[in-house]
Design a protein around this motif. Sequence first.
Motif, PDB file in Angstrom:
ATOM      1  N   VAL A 156       0.839  -1.202   0.000  1.00  0.00           N
ATOM      2  CA  VAL A 156       0.000   0.000   0.000  1.00  0.00           C
ATOM      3  C   VAL A 156       0.871   1.247   0.000  1.00  0.00           C
ATOM      4  O   VAL A 156       0.623   2.205  -0.748  1.00  0.00           O
ATOM      5  CB  VAL A 156      -0.950  -0.009   1.216  1.00  0.00           C
ATOM      6  CG1 VAL A 156      -1.747   1.287   1.278  1.00  0.00           C
ATOM      7  CG2 VAL A 156      -1.886  -1.205   1.150  1.00  0.00           C
ATOM      8  N   THR A 157       1.901   1.234   0.827  1.00  0.00           N
ATOM      9  CA  THR A 157       2.802   2.389   0.879  1.00  0.00           C
ATOM     10  C   THR A 157       3.465   2.622  -0.475  1.00  0.00           C
ATOM     11  O   THR A 157       3.579   3.761  -0.943  1.00  0.00           O
ATOM     12  CB  THR A 157       3.873   2.175   1.964  1.00  0.00           C
ATOM     13  OG1 THR A 157       3.244   2.022   3.235  1.00  0.00           O
ATOM     14  CG2 THR A 157       4.826   3.362   2.023  1.00  0.00           C
ATOM     15  N   TYR A 158       3.892   1.541  -1.103  1.00  0.00           N
ATOM     16  CA  TYR A 158       4.566   1.671  -2.398  1.00  0.00           C
ATOM     17  C   TYR A 158       3.639   2.269  -3.445  1.00  0.00           C
ATOM     18  O   TYR A 158       3.998   3.236  -4.134  1.00  0.00           O
ATOM     19  CB  TYR A 158       5.072   0.313  -2.865  1.00  0.00           C
ATOM     20  CG  TYR A 158       5.616   0.344  -4.279  1.00  0.00           C
ATOM     21  CD1 TYR A 158       6.847   0.939  -4.551  1.00  0.00           C
ATOM     22  CD2 TYR A 158       4.886  -0.190  -5.338  1.00  0.00           C
ATOM     23  CE1 TYR A 158       7.341   0.986  -5.846  1.00  0.00           C
ATOM     24  CE2 TYR A 158       5.377  -0.149  -6.634  1.00  0.00           C
ATOM     25  CZ  TYR A 158       6.599   0.440  -6.885  1.00  0.00           C
ATOM     26  OH  TYR A 158       7.084   0.498  -8.163  1.00  0.00           O
ATOM     27  N   TRP A 159       2.453   1.710  -3.578  1.00  0.00           N
ATOM     28  CA  TRP A 159       1.556   2.162  -4.639  1.00  0.00           C
ATOM     29  C   TRP A 159       1.051   3.579  -4.385  1.00  0.00           C
ATOM     30  O   TRP A 159       0.923   4.374  -5.327  1.00  0.00           O
ATOM     31  CB  TRP A 159       0.388   1.190  -4.793  1.00  0.00           C
ATOM     32  CG  TRP A 159       0.804  -0.094  -5.452  1.00  0.00           C
ATOM     33  CD1 TRP A 159       0.929  -1.316  -4.884  1.00  0.00           C
ATOM     34  CD2 TRP A 159       1.190  -0.245  -6.829  1.00  0.00           C
ATOM     35  NE1 TRP A 159       1.369  -2.242  -5.802  1.00  0.00           N
ATOM     36  CE2 TRP A 159       1.531  -1.611  -7.011  1.00  0.00           C
ATOM     37  CE3 TRP A 159       1.282   0.615  -7.919  1.00  0.00           C
ATOM     38  CZ2 TRP A 159       1.952  -2.121  -8.233  1.00  0.00           C
ATOM     39  CZ3 TRP A 159       1.701   0.105  -9.149  1.00  0.00           C
ATOM     40  CH2 TRP A 159       2.026  -1.245  -9.292  1.00  0.00           C
ATOM     41  N   THR A 160       0.770   3.903  -3.146  1.00  0.00           N
ATOM     42  CA  THR A 160       0.325   5.270  -2.859  1.00  0.00           C
ATOM     43  C   THR A 160       1.465   6.264  -3.050  1.00  0.00           C
ATOM     44  O   THR A 160       1.255   7.378  -3.536  1.00  0.00           O
ATOM     45  CB  THR A 160      -0.226   5.374  -1.428  1.00  0.00           C
ATOM     46  OG1 THR A 160       0.734   4.849  -0.489  1.00  0.00           O
ATOM     47  CG2 THR A 160      -1.523   4.599  -1.288  1.00  0.00           C
ATOM     48  N   PHE A 161       2.677   5.849  -2.677  1.00  0.00           N
ATOM     49  CA  PHE A 161       3.845   6.709  -2.897  1.00  0.00           C
ATOM     50  C   PHE A 161       4.075   6.903  -4.392  1.00  0.00           C
ATOM     51  O   PHE A 161       4.401   8.009  -4.853  1.00  0.00           O
ATOM     52  CB  PHE A 161       5.078   6.082  -2.247  1.00  0.00           C
ATOM     53  CG  PHE A 161       6.247   7.024  -2.104  1.00  0.00           C
ATOM     54  CD1 PHE A 161       6.472   7.694  -0.917  1.00  0.00           C
ATOM     55  CD2 PHE A 161       7.125   7.233  -3.160  1.00  0.00           C
ATOM     56  CE1 PHE A 161       7.550   8.562  -0.780  1.00  0.00           C
ATOM     57  CE2 PHE A 161       8.200   8.094  -3.038  1.00  0.00           C
ATOM     58  CZ  PHE A 161       8.412   8.764  -1.847  1.00  0.00           C
ATOM     59  N   LEU A 162       3.905   5.840  -5.160  1.00  0.00           N
ATOM     60  CA  LEU A 162       4.079   5.918  -6.607  1.00  0.00           C
ATOM     61  C   LEU A 162       3.045   6.850  -7.232  1.00  0.00           C
ATOM     62  O   LEU A 162       3.380   7.682  -8.088  1.00  0.00           O
ATOM     63  CB  LEU A 162       3.967   4.522  -7.216  1.00  0.00           C
ATOM     64  CG  LEU A 162       4.095   4.440  -8.745  1.00  0.00           C
ATOM     65  CD1 LEU A 162       5.465   4.928  -9.198  1.00  0.00           C
ATOM     66  CD2 LEU A 162       3.844   3.012  -9.224  1.00  0.00           C
TER      67      LEU A 162
END
Length: 263
Positions: free
Chosen positions: A2-8
């Motif tokens: 979740v952190t990765y995709w939202t950061f992306l």
Amino acid sequence: PVTYWTFLIGGLALSGFPLTAGFFSKDEILAKAYEFNFLLYAIGLFTALLTAFYTFRAIILTFHGQPKDRKLYDSAHRESSVMTTPLVVLAALSLLGGLMGLPAALGLPNWIEGWLEPILEAGQSLTGEMRHAALGTEVMLILASSVIAILGITAAWWVYVKNPQIAERVAAKYHSAYTVLFNKYYIDEIYNKLIVEPGKALGRFFYRVIDKAFIDDVMVDGLAKVTKGFGATVSGWQSGYIGNYVMGIFVGSVVIVVYFFLR
């Protein structure tokens, strides 16, 4: 994940990637700069390129690079819903928020501009009537913003994924400039020397001299000690012996008589 995709998603919006909220807001700013002054527009375009580059540099090095501290990396835990829920909301707004401000020159609804119209009308006497760029100009500016964003993202991928040795060679060749940039122009160090450390010293002075020595030791504790000492002295006179009280009355009477006699 979740952190990765939202950061992306946030990185794409920050880079001004087409159709994200950041794209429409950045395109609007660049369009107004283009109408006002081409030099400002060129500076803004170059800045947008750098933004896309360093944003995806951060994404690549953070999520696709090697951990610099293996112990911290191994001890990392999965994010909780307290963190992921705001991230998901912000990511959704980063993707869909731009739909509220579509380019009016293309005949698309721009809810933000209409909502702010009462405020903007009040300033037209100073700035002149608001005008939208011609359709061809607007399309050209949109394409330029899109190309710049994609170019910055691609450059970051090329340097830090495809050819990571490029960054190492540039850092070695321009070591002095790299050191200055890596240390953020030493702004933190200068700020610490000129603002933080003098501020701490001033704070210590006020704490030790004003607060502790004067207010606590002199005003509060000092007055309390004087009052306590005076009370202890006076309380010694309250012995409970009648003879002492009679002697006190006698001495007081003598003092009063002598005082009035000598006047």
